[in-house]
Design a protein around this motif. Structure first.
Motif, PDB file in Angstrom:
ATOM      1  N   UNK A  87      89.517  58.539  30.764  1.00 11.05           N
ATOM      2  CA  UNK A  87      89.845  58.576  32.194  1.00 11.05           C
ATOM      3  C   UNK A  87      89.256  59.820  32.857  1.00 11.05           C
ATOM      4  N   UNK A  88      89.238  60.934  32.149  1.00 14.99           N
ATOM      5  CA  UNK A  88      88.690  62.171  32.710  1.00 14.99           C
ATOM      6  C   UNK A  88      87.172  62.100  32.833  1.00 14.99           C
ATOM      7  N   UNK A  89      86.516  61.504  31.870  1.00 15.19           N
ATOM      8  CA  UNK A  89      85.053  61.416  31.901  1.00 15.19           C
ATOM      9  C   UNK A  89      84.594  60.459  32.993  1.00 15.19           C
ATOM     10  N   UNK A  90      85.308  59.392  33.195  1.00 17.56           N
ATOM     11  CA  UNK A  90      84.880  58.364  34.166  1.00 17.56           C
ATOM     12  C   UNK A  90      85.676  58.430  35.460  1.00 17.56           C
ATOM     13  N   UNK A  91      86.119  59.586  35.868  1.00 20.00           N
ATOM     14  CA  UNK A  91      86.964  59.639  37.067  1.00 20.00           C
ATOM     15  C   UNK A  91      86.170  59.589  38.361  1.00 20.00           C
ATOM     16  N   UNK A  92      84.910  59.962  38.383  1.00 20.95           N
ATOM     17  CA  UNK A  92      84.097  59.866  39.597  1.00 20.95           C
ATOM     18  C   UNK A  92      83.513  58.459  39.695  1.00 20.95           C
ATOM     19  N   UNK A  97      80.728  51.022  50.817  1.00  7.42           N
ATOM     20  CA  UNK A  97      81.524  50.406  51.859  1.00  7.42           C
ATOM     21  C   UNK A  97      80.633  50.220  53.081  1.00  7.42           C
ATOM     22  N   UNK A  98      80.283  48.995  53.383  1.00 11.10           N
ATOM     23  CA  UNK A  98      79.376  48.638  54.486  1.00 11.10           C
ATOM     24  C   UNK A  98      78.055  49.392  54.393  1.00 11.10           C
ATOM     25  N   UNK A  99      77.532  49.469  53.189  1.00 11.67           N
ATOM     26  CA  UNK A  99      76.249  50.110  52.983  1.00 11.67           C
ATOM     27  C   UNK A  99      76.302  51.611  52.925  1.00 11.67           C
ATOM     28  N   UNK A 100      77.467  52.211  53.042  1.00 15.91           N
ATOM     29  CA  UNK A 100      77.612  53.654  53.009  1.00 15.91           C
ATOM     30  C   UNK A 100      78.155  54.042  51.622  1.00 15.91           C
ATOM     31  N   UNK A 101      77.556  55.038  51.030  1.00 16.00           N
ATOM     32  CA  UNK A 101      78.003  55.491  49.704  1.00 16.00           C
ATOM     33  C   UNK A 101      79.173  56.441  49.876  1.00 16.00           C
ATOM     34  N   UNK A 102      80.258  56.085  49.214  1.00 19.36           N
ATOM     35  CA  UNK A 102      81.460  56.918  49.256  1.00 19.36           C
ATOM     36  C   UNK A 102      81.796  57.291  47.815  1.00 19.36           C
ATOM     37  N   UNK A 103      81.901  58.566  47.558  1.00 16.51           N
ATOM     38  CA  UNK A 103      82.319  59.006  46.220  1.00 16.51           C
ATOM     39  C   UNK A 103      83.830  59.120  46.222  1.00 16.51           C
ATOM     40  N   UNK A 104      84.439  58.393  45.317  1.00 14.51           N
ATOM     41  CA  UNK A 104      85.886  58.362  45.247  1.00 14.51           C
ATOM     42  C   UNK A 104      86.322  59.008  43.929  1.00 14.51           C
ATOM     43  N   UNK A 105      87.229  59.926  44.028  1.00 15.59           N
ATOM     44  CA  UNK A 105      87.751  60.576  42.838  1.00 15.59           C
ATOM     45  C   UNK A 105      89.101  59.965  42.500  1.00 15.59           C
ATOM     46  N   UNK A 113      96.273  63.660  28.250  1.00 11.12           N
ATOM     47  CA  UNK A 113      95.795  64.449  27.109  1.00 11.12           C
ATOM     48  C   UNK A 113      96.888  65.406  26.637  1.00 11.12           C
ATOM     49  N   UNK A 114      97.577  66.032  27.590  1.00  9.52           N
ATOM     50  CA  UNK A 114      98.677  66.936  27.238  1.00  9.52           C
ATOM     51  C   UNK A 114      99.816  66.209  26.540  1.00  9.52           C
ATOM     52  N   UNK A 115     100.172  65.015  27.030  1.00 10.14           N
ATOM     53  CA  UNK A 115     101.212  64.236  26.363  1.00 10.14           C
ATOM     54  C   UNK A 115     100.786  63.840  24.954  1.00 10.14           C
TER      55      UNK A 115
END
Length: 170
Positions: A87-92, A97-105, A113-115
């Motif tokens: 999940x940490x490696x692939x979080x980005x 959206x309508x041809x616009x690139x949006x980077x979602x985190x 990982x801590x658990x």
């Protein structure tokens, strides 16, 4: 005379080399040969056949329980660590959206990982305790076997009113 002495030495060598088998219980190196008693090899699941002393059997049951608990915590912890790392490696993520690139985190996996590390940390003392109880069980069983063999076999000189006798009790 030399031939007689030579043949006598050659006949004694096999007796010395093959008489080294002891009936003490030892731990093997794999799960198929977990317990070795003399020439027989037993699996871990056959511990009730190997341990006849009640105290050694109780140690073995504790070792089995602790081993199971440590494996459960280790498996859960390993799964949480692995899932958190993925999940940490692939979080980005890149979303269009309508041809616009949006980077979602997305939220990271550091909590998972801590658990996972906590679960593995809980399982480690159980694994150490399992090993100690297993060694105590083997030691107790070997001591009980050696005590039984000394109790069973005995020589005794019997002196009676009319004679002397040698008795062998087993």
């Amino acid at each position: 005379m030399k031939k007689l002495l030579f043949s006598l030495i050659l006949s004694i060598i096999p007796l010395i080399s093959f008489a080294q088998n002891s009936d003490s219980l030892t731990l093997g190196k794999s799960n198929r040969e977990f317990f070795i008693k003399g020439d027989q090899k037993f699996k871990f699941s056959e511990y009730k056949k190997v341990f006849t002393n009640t105290e050694a059997l109780n140690y073995m049951k504790k070792a089995n329980t602790n081993s199971t608990v440590s494996q459960i915590f280790g498996a859960i912890g390993g799964g949480l660590i692995g899932y958190g790392l993925v999940k940490e490696v692939t979080r980005n993520k890149t979303v269009y959206y309508n041809g616009v690139t949006i980077k979602k985190k997305e939220s990271g996996g550091w909590g998972l990982i801590g658990l996972g590390l906590g679960a593995v940390g809980i399982g480690i003392p159980f694994a150490v305790s399992s090993g100690k109880n297993l060694k105590k069980a083997v030691k107790t069983q070997n001591e009980a076997d050696s005590n039984e063999s000394t109790k069973i076999t005995s020589y005794r000189l019997d002196i009676g009113g009319n004679g002397v006798g040698l008795s062998y009790n087993f």
